[in-house]
Write an enzyme that holds these catalytic residues in place. Structure first.
Site, mmCIF file in Angstrom:
data_model
loop_
_atom_site.group_PDB
_atom_site.id
_atom_site.type_symbol
_atom_site.label_atom_id
_atom_site.label_comp_id
_atom_site.label_asym_id
_atom_site.label_seq_id
_atom_site.Cartn_x
_atom_site.Cartn_y
_atom_site.Cartn_z
ATOM 1 N N ASN A 109 22.678 58.272 16.472
ATOM 2 C CA ASN A 109 22.689 57.802 18.031
ATOM 3 C C ASN A 109 24.330 58.262 18.300
ATOM 4 O O ASN A 109 25.250 57.897 17.411
ATOM 5 C CB ASN A 109 22.420 56.504 18.108
ATOM 6 N N HIS A 111 27.052 56.753 20.924
ATOM 7 C CA HIS A 111 27.129 55.363 21.802
ATOM 8 C C HIS A 111 28.781 55.515 22.237
ATOM 9 O O HIS A 111 29.626 55.569 21.759
ATOM 10 C CB HIS A 111 26.948 54.000 21.205
ATOM 11 N N SER A 138 31.131 56.479 19.467
ATOM 12 C CA SER A 138 30.804 56.383 18.101
ATOM 13 C C SER A 138 29.622 57.097 17.833
ATOM 14 O O SER A 138 28.398 57.014 18.570
ATOM 15 C CB SER A 138 30.617 55.010 17.546
ATOM 16 N N ASP A 147 22.633 49.410 18.073
ATOM 17 C CA ASP A 147 24.101 49.943 18.155
ATOM 18 C C ASP A 147 24.745 49.374 16.885
ATOM 19 O O ASP A 147 26.043 48.929 16.985
ATOM 20 C CB ASP A 147 24.827 49.730 19.507
#
Ligand code: GRF
Length: 221
Positions: A109, A111, A138, A147
């Site tokens: 992912n 973020h 990130s 996260d």
């Protein structure tokens, strides 16, 4: 296009998706984008996928009675693409643990914060409220902790006195996200960045700290 099969999860405009598609077209990123899956039918990202000739599917979360049903449908749509890797690119739903376990070590992912700072939403506002001197984005592997998975690469910049939420969002996107995401995926596709249960490895060695903008290869700078 060649190499590993990548599926991309989106909800919004798809600027990160576009950077991925552009990097593939420019032969910087050795993957085949097997498909894009959105939880929103109105996501601009779907148009970008179609324009690039990439299959685009919608799994509208509102159509499902509960999260388990949505998760099952999303996983089915993803698995139909037979992905080696899954990239969340502005995907705004929290996935259940079952989906995450199924894709463990293969899903990343992006973020918009310097994790572990500012998990969750409204990161730009929180940077301003906290008076942080630095901000960034990130790329992290997705684990059951929101996260909270291991960070592969993180790009940072200094917050300027005149920055506001809008300028921070734009700087995070332009100065960091659009560079680090294609790069991280290229390292994954080439097998240089690897997930293990003991931690991430980069070029055969344990990754002690996240990679940075200084580690970007020339095509991604
Ligand atoms: C990015 O800032 C990402 O970090 C956040 O949502 C934004 C996605 O924008 N989660 P886009 O859909 O890639 O344009």
């Amino acid at each position: 296009m060649s190499g590993a099969r990548l599926a991309v999860l989106v909800s919004g405009q798809g600027r990160n998706l576009q950077a991925i598609l552009d990097a593939v077209a420019a032969r910087k990123l050795p993957v085949t984008v097997a498909g894009v899956v959105s939880n929103r039918a109105d996501a601009g990202a779907l148009e970008r996928a179609r324009a690039a000739g990439v299959p685009a599917a919608v799994v509208p979360h509102a159509d499902y009675a509960d999260r388990a049903a949505f998760d099952a449908a999303l996983l089915a749509a993803l698995e139909a693409l037979r992905p080696d890797f899954v990239a969340m690119a502005g995907f705004m739903r929290v996935l259940g643990d079952g989906v995450i376990r199924r894709l463990r070590g293969r899903m990343v992912n992006i973020h918009p914060s310097l994790l572990p700072k500012h998990r969750g939403l409204h990161t730009h506002r929180r940077v301003l409220e906290t008076g942080d001197s630095e901000h960034g984005a990130s790329v992290h592997y997705v684990t059951e902790e929101l996260d909270g998975g291991p960070v592969a690469i993180q790009g940072r910049f200094s917050v300027r006195p005149q920055d506001n939420e809008r300028t921070l969002a734009e700087r995070v996107m332009q100065e960091v996200e659009l560079k680090i995401y294609p790069q991280a995926l290229a390292w994954m596709a080439r097998g240089e960045l690897q997930w293990t249960e003991q931690g991430l490895r980069f070029r055969g060695k344990p990754l002690a700290a996240p990679l940075t903008l200084d580690d970007l290869e020339p095509p991604f700078r």
